[in-house]
Design a protein around this motif. Structure first.
Motif, PDB file in Angstrom:
ATOM      1  N   ALA A  91      25.143  70.746  33.972  1.00 15.48           N
ATOM      2  CA  ALA A  91      26.155  70.473  34.998  1.00 15.48           C
ATOM      3  C   ALA A  91      27.517  70.219  34.348  1.00 15.48           C
ATOM      4  CB  ALA A  91      25.738  69.278  35.861  1.00 15.48           C
ATOM      5  N   SER A 135      19.965  68.809  32.005  1.00 16.37           N
ATOM      6  CA  SER A 135      20.545  69.287  33.266  1.00 16.37           C
ATOM      7  C   SER A 135      21.808  68.542  33.682  1.00 16.37           C
ATOM      8  CB  SER A 135      19.533  69.127  34.410  1.00 16.37           C
ATOM      9  OG  SER A 135      18.254  69.536  34.039  1.00 16.37           O
ATOM     10  N   GLY A 136      22.043  67.373  33.121  1.00 20.05           N
ATOM     11  CA  GLY A 136      23.106  66.495  33.608  1.00 20.05           C
ATOM     12  C   GLY A 136      24.479  66.793  33.054  1.00 20.05           C
ATOM     13  N   ALA A 159      15.944  66.138  32.279  1.00 21.85           N
ATOM     14  CA  ALA A 159      17.070  65.455  32.924  1.00 21.85           C
ATOM     15  C   ALA A 159      18.302  65.485  32.021  1.00 21.85           C
ATOM     16  CB  ALA A 159      16.684  64.013  33.263  1.00 21.85           C
ATOM     17  N   VAL A 160      18.128  65.167  30.763  1.00 22.65           N
ATOM     18  CA  VAL A 160      19.275  65.158  29.841  1.00 22.65           C
ATOM     19  C   VAL A 160      19.893  66.556  29.751  1.00 22.65           C
ATOM     20  CG1 VAL A 160      19.945  64.862  27.426  1.00 22.65           C
ATOM     21  CG2 VAL A 160      18.502  63.159  28.530  1.00 22.65           C
TER      22      VAL A 160
END
Lengths: 313, 313
Positions: free
Chosen positions: A172, A166-167, A163-164
């Motif tokens: 992103a 990808s964010g 998650a870290v």
């Protein structure tokens, strides 16, 4: 050992390079199989979405991130059957990012891996939903799939790492910086920051997710792998930029010169081709140096770094 | 008690309805605060993306899903501080879906909650990245945020529930069915299937994520909450369809008749307005009946069902 003498692509007939080439091929075949088994069937509704999902994920690509998961696992002695969920999840995040980045509102690419991009083969709405669905499937696998250590704390760490990466502090955010950079003049530091987020973060996650699957890993090895992962993440993207300048469309499977055409700052456009090559080799050397730590089988990760830096596509 | 006598909107001056209205307002204020604290700051790069993220999430909306998390928590005696991560995560998934669904390639909406949609206020590329970033932030919160039970197994269950509800068997699949339905003739069963996935799955997840935060919940209560959640999920969407036919744009904050304009099959367009109302009330009654189980404080969830079914926006 010079960079050239450790070249593993094209595979040599014998020696350790040949054996790594076979190992790499094995991992690439494994991830193709494991992904296919986990993607929704086109026999199930909504079948067109499922078809587009399978089209976007299967049948090609270097599989850099999942092979890094397996290579890190090999360096740490983790059974591959405990790494499949992480390998699939990181590749699904990568695949979703390609589908969304190719959209007309983003990079507007028609060709990917030698085939029409998802929104060209299907339509834009489907491509948006494909990306959304792949992203969530990645997290579903980390939570539920059999191919990961059973310990919930390990799985939660996998969710956290992915998650870290990808964010907005990772992939992103990097894509946002990339879009904002079009037509602007960036410093070398700016380009590095953009690359570290856009590409480096997920490469880093691939290595560290495998590390998280190792029971009782020492802090020293964890840090060594972090150094390794950071170095190859940036080196990989510099090589991507260099291939965009110098590469052959038939080999790469997507348009070359695309960044120049979009007026996107790249490492070579900001630092020059020669400096870019030097920086990449410096990072490659740093990656290899990081592996010199006891308790780690350096060979598979060293060979991965060779491959990523010396690849021609 | 008849439906009308339990009406909580507009709030009555006294009695249990007034106290629920105050509770609802409290939860709505709480989620606004908790979301704001967890969204990236516009002072951090990429600031335009962060600004668009905050624009898309904050400052409005009924907050149906997070208030359902808190209401279920109230029914089970769970401290709100253990529910904040789940409440935020489910709202972030909802917010991402609105941003992506509003895109020109999807529903092409210009107005949302009385303001320009994200791609209108910013641009399409940013809106795509906003959705992608919100989705991943939801999973990051479930993995790392302090506002959830510490037990990794509970957190992993939260990831699992949210992921299944968001993927191709849930929300994303429902949106694909919705897009595929434009201009086609569907049966009532088809429309229900579409609604159950597109809206029902996330409403269901909101209730069940709160339930997953309760220590030692009995199988009976778990099943009762599942029945409740399924019933209100569908009832909520039927009311949405009815409001689209009958509602007032000034109250709803988005264009009414939008489904008709897009030639989208809705519950009333397929089953008729009267049958839709009957079906909704039948589901409402089923939701209330499901709450008649010992070990559960029914009042907050009964009031939530009233609100969702009787709301005018």
């Amino acid at each position: 050992m010079s960079l050239q003498s450790r070249l593993i692509e094209p595979p040599l007939a014998e020696g350790p390079q040949a054996s790594f080439a076979a190992q790499l091929k094995g991992w690439q075949a494994r991830i193709e199989h494991e992904l296919s088994a986990r993607l929704p069937s086109i026999d199930v509704q909504p079948s067109r979405l499922h078809e587009a999902i399978r089209y976007s994920v299967l049948g090609g690509g270097k599989r850099v991130r999942p092979t890094l998961v397996y290579a890190t696992g090999a360096a740490l002695g983790i059974p591959e059957s405990n790494l499949d969920a992480a390998a699939c999840a990181v590749e699904l995040i990568h695949a979703y990012s390609l589908v969304h980045d190719d959209l007309p509102a983003m990079d507007n690419d028609d060709l990917r891996r030698g085939r029409p991009t998802c929104h060209k083969a299907f339509d834009e709405a489907t491509a948006i939903l494909v990306g959304d669905s792949l992203q969530v499937l990645a997290f579903e696998l980390l939570a539920s799939d059999a191919g990961a250590p059973a310990d919930p704390a390990v799985r939660l760490k996998l969710v956290q790492l992915l998650a870290v990466a990808s964010g907005t502090n990772g992939m992103a955010g990097g894509q946002a910086l990339d879009l904002a950079a079009i037509g602007r003049k960036l410093s070398v530091a700016d380009v590095e920051e953009m690359h570290v987020r856009k590409t480096g973060a997920l490469i880093h996650a691939a290595v560290m997710m495998a590390a998280a699957c190792a029971p009782h890993l020492s802090e020293t090895i964890w840090r060594a792998l972090e150094d390794y992962a950071r170095a190859i993440g940036l080196a990989f993207q510099i090589q991507d930029d260099l291939l965009d300048v110098e590469g052959d469309v038939a080999v790469i499977g997507k348009a070359t010169g695309a960044d120049r055409a979009l007026d996107k700052p790249t490492y070579p456009s900001v630092a020059g081709v020669e400096t870019s090559r030097q920086r990449m080799q410096e990072l490659h050397a740093r990656a290899l140096a990081a592996l010199e730590v006891s308790g780690l089988q350096a060979a598979p990760l060293a060979a991965m770094s060779d491959w990523l830096v010396l690849r021609k596509y």
